[in-house]
Design a protein around this motif. Structure first.
Motif, PDB file in Angstrom:
ATOM      1  N   THR A  41      12.931 -35.041 -77.450  1.00  0.00           N
ATOM      2  CA  THR A  41      12.312 -34.597 -76.649  1.00  0.00           C
ATOM      3  C   THR A  41      11.901 -36.700 -76.717  1.00  0.00           C
ATOM      4  O   THR A  41      11.603 -36.684 -75.294  1.00  0.00           O
ATOM      5  N   GLU A  42      12.064 -37.379 -77.502  1.00  0.00           N
ATOM      6  CA  GLU A  42      11.291 -38.742 -77.153  1.00  0.00           C
ATOM      7  C   GLU A  42      12.758 -38.915 -76.108  1.00  0.00           C
ATOM      8  O   GLU A  42      12.079 -39.926 -75.567  1.00  0.00           O
ATOM      9  N   VAL A  43      13.590 -39.088 -76.250  1.00  0.00           N
ATOM     10  CA  VAL A  43      15.195 -39.487 -75.233  1.00  0.00           C
ATOM     11  C   VAL A  43      14.788 -39.374 -73.812  1.00  0.00           C
ATOM     12  O   VAL A  43      15.266 -40.100 -73.309  1.00  0.00           O
ATOM     13  N   VAL A  44      15.004 -37.481 -74.326  1.00  0.00           N
ATOM     14  CA  VAL A  44      14.871 -36.821 -72.588  1.00  0.00           C
ATOM     15  C   VAL A  44      14.264 -36.865 -71.677  1.00  0.00           C
ATOM     16  O   VAL A  44      13.854 -37.089 -70.754  1.00  0.00           O
ATOM     17  N   GLY A  45      13.207 -37.127 -72.879  1.00  0.00           N
ATOM     18  CA  GLY A  45      11.580 -36.941 -71.799  1.00  0.00           C
ATOM     19  C   GLY A  45      10.144 -35.520 -72.117  1.00  0.00           C
ATOM     20  O   GLY A  45      10.043 -35.416 -71.291  1.00  0.00           O
ATOM     21  N   GLN A  46      11.668 -34.567 -72.531  1.00  0.00           N
ATOM     22  CA  GLN A  46      10.851 -33.146 -72.135  1.00  0.00           C
ATOM     23  C   GLN A  46      12.053 -32.237 -73.583  1.00  0.00           C
ATOM     24  O   GLN A  46      12.863 -32.253 -73.911  1.00  0.00           O
ATOM     25  N   ALA A  47      11.280 -30.962 -74.023  1.00  0.00           N
ATOM     26  CA  ALA A  47      11.259 -30.841 -74.683  1.00  0.00           C
ATOM     27  C   ALA A  47      12.418 -29.557 -74.514  1.00  0.00           C
ATOM     28  O   ALA A  47      13.149 -28.978 -73.282  1.00  0.00           O
ATOM     29  N   PRO A  48      13.363 -29.476 -75.683  1.00  0.00           N
ATOM     30  CA  PRO A  48      15.160 -28.998 -74.869  1.00  0.00           C
ATOM     31  C   PRO A  48      14.823 -27.323 -74.975  1.00  0.00           C
ATOM     32  O   PRO A  48      13.500 -26.918 -75.167  1.00  0.00           O
ATOM     33  N   LYS A  49      15.802 -26.798 -73.786  1.00  0.00           N
ATOM     34  CA  LYS A  49      15.934 -25.507 -73.843  1.00  0.00           C
ATOM     35  C   LYS A  49      16.197 -24.091 -74.693  1.00  0.00           C
ATOM     36  O   LYS A  49      16.099 -23.980 -75.123  1.00  0.00           O
ATOM     37  N   PHE A  55      24.739 -29.385 -78.127  1.00  0.00           N
ATOM     38  CA  PHE A  55      24.527 -29.597 -76.295  1.00  0.00           C
ATOM     39  C   PHE A  55      23.221 -30.951 -76.872  1.00  0.00           C
ATOM     40  O   PHE A  55      23.374 -31.864 -76.235  1.00  0.00           O
ATOM     41  N   LEU A  56      23.003 -30.945 -78.092  1.00  0.00           N
ATOM     42  CA  LEU A  56      21.476 -31.719 -77.714  1.00  0.00           C
ATOM     43  C   LEU A  56      21.760 -32.716 -78.495  1.00  0.00           C
ATOM     44  O   LEU A  56      21.621 -33.901 -78.100  1.00  0.00           O
ATOM     45  N   ARG A  57      23.258 -32.568 -79.627  1.00  0.00           N
ATOM     46  CA  ARG A  57      23.989 -34.077 -79.600  1.00  0.00           C
ATOM     47  C   ARG A  57      24.017 -34.953 -78.494  1.00  0.00           C
ATOM     48  O   ARG A  57      24.465 -35.920 -78.476  1.00  0.00           O
ATOM     49  N   LYS A  58      25.217 -33.626 -77.670  1.00  0.00           N
ATOM     50  CA  LYS A  58      26.055 -34.541 -76.155  1.00  0.00           C
ATOM     51  C   LYS A  58      24.899 -35.201 -75.406  1.00  0.00           C
ATOM     52  O   LYS A  58      25.085 -36.353 -74.929  1.00  0.00           O
ATOM     53  N   ARG A  59      24.279 -33.584 -75.492  1.00  0.00           N
ATOM     54  CA  ARG A  59      22.342 -35.093 -74.550  1.00  0.00           C
ATOM     55  C   ARG A  59      21.979 -35.806 -74.667  1.00  0.00           C
ATOM     56  O   ARG A  59      21.828 -37.148 -73.922  1.00  0.00           O
ATOM     57  N   ILE A  60      21.418 -36.168 -76.053  1.00  0.00           N
ATOM     58  CA  ILE A  60      20.966 -37.184 -76.286  1.00  0.00           C
ATOM     59  C   ILE A  60      22.126 -38.291 -76.123  1.00  0.00           C
ATOM     60  O   ILE A  60      21.652 -39.704 -75.756  1.00  0.00           O
ATOM     61  N   ALA A  61      23.450 -38.396 -76.566  1.00  0.00           N
ATOM     62  CA  ALA A  61      24.184 -39.179 -76.450  1.00  0.00           C
ATOM     63  C   ALA A  61      24.473 -39.996 -75.364  1.00  0.00           C
ATOM     64  O   ALA A  61      24.637 -40.955 -74.693  1.00  0.00           O
TER      65      ALA A  61
END
Length: 183
Positions: A41-49, A55-61
């Motif tokens: 949420t901090e890095v992407v700017g929205q809560a994950p679906k 998936f979350l680790r890959k998207r943050i990276a």
């Protein structure tokens, strides 16, 4: 001529930012559960679906490495997404669908819709192929091929039925020659 390299200050700043990247990625790899969701949420700017940790680790990276997407790129992605959904090019995963919607059935084969391959002999020609001590006969039709009383769309399909393995139909029935390697 201008120097295509970045100015020294910009290179130094980029090096400092990248210097922290391996440490940031190692930190993300250790996160689990709610801590991972919070970091996303901090890095992407929205809560994950999704709560899928991989998936979350890959998207943050990705976000950490690219610095996020510009508003122009986000707008373009949204535009492409809407086009794809409108034309049913992929499932609407944002609405919970998991499979693509059924597309309209393919149009029936007609002589007008098919452009005949110049390697094919005239309609009505019977192709013969000796395989496994059996002579196989295939009749060329205007919109396909007939083999053992059944109609098929491609010679490759007929070759697979005969041999049990994948073949280029034109090569199998000697309607073309294999090109030498490297040419």
């Amino acid at each position: 001529m201008s120097n295509p390299r970045k100015p020294a200050q910009a290179r130094t700043k980029a090096r400092k930012e990248l210097g922290d990247l391996p440490a940031k990625l190692a930190e993300v790899a250790k996160l689990k559960g709610q801590a991972l969701v919070d970091r996303y949420t901090e890095v992407v700017g929205q809560a994950p679906k999704s709560k899928n940790q991989h998936f979350l680790r890959k998207r943050i990276a990705i976000e950490l490495q690219t610095g996020g997407l510009s508003p122009e790129k986000k707008a373009r992605i949204k535009e492409v997404q809407e086009y794809a959904l409108k034309h049913k090019l992929w499932p609407d995963i944002w609405k919970g669908e998991t499979r693509p919607k059924k597309a309209a059935p393919a149009p029936a084969l007609t002589t007008e819709s098919l452009k005949r391959d110049p390697r094919l002999p005239a309609v009505g020609t019977v192709l013969e192929k000796q395989h496994g001590n059996v002579t196989h006969k295939v009749t060329v039709l205007a919109d396909g091929f007939e083999y053992q009383g059944q109609k098929h769309r491609s010679l490759s399909k007929v070759a697979r039925l005969i041999t049990g393995t994948t073949w280029n139909g034109f090569l199998f029935f000697a309607l073309t020659e294999r090109k030498p390697a490297g040419k």
